[in-house]
Design an enzyme around this catalytic site. Sequence first.
Site, PDB file in Angstrom:
ATOM      1  N   HIS A 147      -7.483  -4.495  -9.330  1.00  0.00           N
ATOM      2  CA  HIS A 147      -7.241  -5.945  -9.274  1.00  0.00           C
ATOM      3  C   HIS A 147      -6.786  -6.391  -7.901  1.00  0.00           C
ATOM      4  CE1 HIS A 147      -2.746  -6.099  -9.549  1.00  0.00           C
ATOM      5  NE2 HIS A 147      -2.869  -4.988 -10.247  1.00  0.00           N
TER       6      HIS A 147
ATOM      7  N   ASP B 260       0.354  -2.402  -5.448  1.00  0.00           N
ATOM      8  CA  ASP B 260      -0.089  -3.083  -6.672  1.00  0.00           C
ATOM      9  C   ASP B 260      -0.781  -4.383  -6.342  1.00  0.00           C
ATOM     10  OD1 ASP B 260      -0.418  -3.880  -9.277  1.00  0.00           O
ATOM     11  OD2 ASP B 260       1.673  -4.396  -9.606  1.00  0.00           O
TER      12      ASP B 260
ATOM     13  N   GLU C 293      -5.218 -10.273 -12.811  1.00  0.00           N
ATOM     14  CA  GLU C 293      -4.734  -9.234 -13.723  1.00  0.00           C
ATOM     15  C   GLU C 293      -3.298  -9.481 -14.130  1.00  0.00           C
ATOM     16  OE1 GLU C 293      -2.754  -5.237 -14.589  1.00  0.00           O
ATOM     17  OE2 GLU C 293      -2.314  -6.717 -13.069  1.00  0.00           O
ATOM     18  N   GLU C 294      -2.494  -9.924 -13.168  1.00  0.00           N
ATOM     19  CA  GLU C 294      -1.042  -9.987 -13.380  1.00  0.00           C
ATOM     20  C   GLU C 294      -0.611 -11.073 -14.362  1.00  0.00           C
ATOM     21  OE1 GLU C 294       0.903  -7.766 -12.321  1.00  0.00           O
ATOM     22  OE2 GLU C 294       0.247  -6.967 -10.392  1.00  0.00           O
TER      23      GLU C 294
ATOM     24  N   ASP D  30      -5.353   1.245 -10.302  1.00  0.00           N
ATOM     25  CA  ASP D  30      -4.319   0.216 -10.140  1.00  0.00           C
ATOM     26  C   ASP D  30      -3.021   0.951  -9.801  1.00  0.00           C
ATOM     27  OD1 ASP D  30      -2.579  -1.879 -10.259  1.00  0.00           O
ATOM     28  OD2 ASP D  30      -2.948  -2.383 -12.364  1.00  0.00           O
TER      29      ASP D  30
ATOM     30  N   HIS E 231       5.912  -5.773  -7.559  1.00  0.00           N
ATOM     31  CA  HIS E 231       6.319  -7.129  -7.963  1.00  0.00           C
ATOM     32  C   HIS E 231       7.555  -7.579  -7.177  1.00  0.00           C
ATOM     33  CE1 HIS E 231       4.096  -6.767 -12.094  1.00  0.00           C
ATOM     34  NE2 HIS E 231       3.401  -6.328 -11.077  1.00  0.00           N
TER      35      HIS E 231
HETATM   36 ZN   LIG Z   1      -1.362  -3.729 -10.886  1.00  0.00          ZN
END
Ligand SMILES: [Zn+2]
Length: 412
Positions: free
Chosen positions: A196, A217, A251-252, A279, A356
């Site tokens: 992603h 990520d 995706e998130e 991922d 994140h």
């Molecule tokens: Zn991810």
Amino acid sequence: MAAAPAGEVWLTLDADLLARALREAPLLQPLEAGETGEILLVRAPVSFVDTLAAVVHRELGRCGGFVAHASLEAGRVQLERLEQTRAAPREERSEGVAAFTVDQPGWAALLADGVSESELLATMTTVSTSFVNRYHAHPSGSAAATWIFDRWSALAAGRPEAVVELLEHADTPQPSVRLTIPGTRFPEQIVLLGGHQDSTVSGCFFDPGCVAPGADDDASGIATLTEVARLALASGFQPQRTVQLVAYAAEEVGLIGSSELAEAYLDAGAEVVGVLQVDMTGYPGSAEDIVLISDYTDSALNDFLVGLLETYQPGLTWTTDECGYACSDHAPWHLRGYPAAFAFEARFGQHNPEIHSADDTVATLDDSAAHAAKFTRLAAAFLAEAALVDPGVLFADGFERGTASAWSPPTD
Ligand SMILES: [Zn+2]
């Protein structure tokens, strides 16, 4: 979220995650449950997605965990598919799924051995520093898609049969990017690798000043796909099955890009014979090199990955782990009966602690793509072995090269 102009969204998620999120934010409407009661369907304010992502990250130490649906009906279909998948494994539901074998040492070794750590690091750095917020609804999220499109188009410039596309979605402004190399013998059979392109940071999704570099990520997965594309296209590799590489949108925020794509493939009756998700490949958090996710994946395809590792990277160690409901883009394929697998950087809980956050940078990865290179070699071997059918079909010039020590790259 574009799908919910009224500020609402349908979500499926597991009961434990919902219970945790409800301590922090209210729902709009009570829920429906699948037969087992483990996965629930709820209608919630869009802001609830933010809460969910934060809770998943903080309390469960992982990503994903929920799927956003455009309608109540789509959410109910998801619950039905979960029950069907539980009731009958893929092997019992689907005929004609390719039986992959590890018998293409020429091409698999050629592509895997060509993996460049500096190329990987360059892509991870560019994506994570030029597009520091790839949140799906942020303008730079779409700008990142354009960059991937341009990069893959440049790699495919000498291969007129290769097609690079920006795929628009109904429920996110961010397009997915897809590279297709048509199969020479079984073009209807599709081997698909994905990761992603979007990123996120807990708590400031809609803030234009938000910094969500997402180097691990999942710029690392985009780097893996880009490097596999570079090697396959530059080497003259001609797949017998069709190969597709996909940089998924959104995706998130509930697997929006991969869900829409997998649904479209299913609607079209597409024959996807194997899906590999990459991922987070950058952070070596566990004693083992590679962790194969064993839930919501296909056991036969996982066995195939083990065969690839033992054949082409025998010095590596691997193990298995579970990541729960909808932890990444392999899940929408799996739930539609397509064989999917997910190779992850570490055991859950031992993965990159900075995802994140504004600190998901290449510096956190010690400015190294050494770990990502292991996954890229696996992905390259996967592409070669899954996309070639006849044993001994080796090089574009049609000649076999005997043993590994005698192989050399094609010159044209
Ligand atoms: Zn991810």
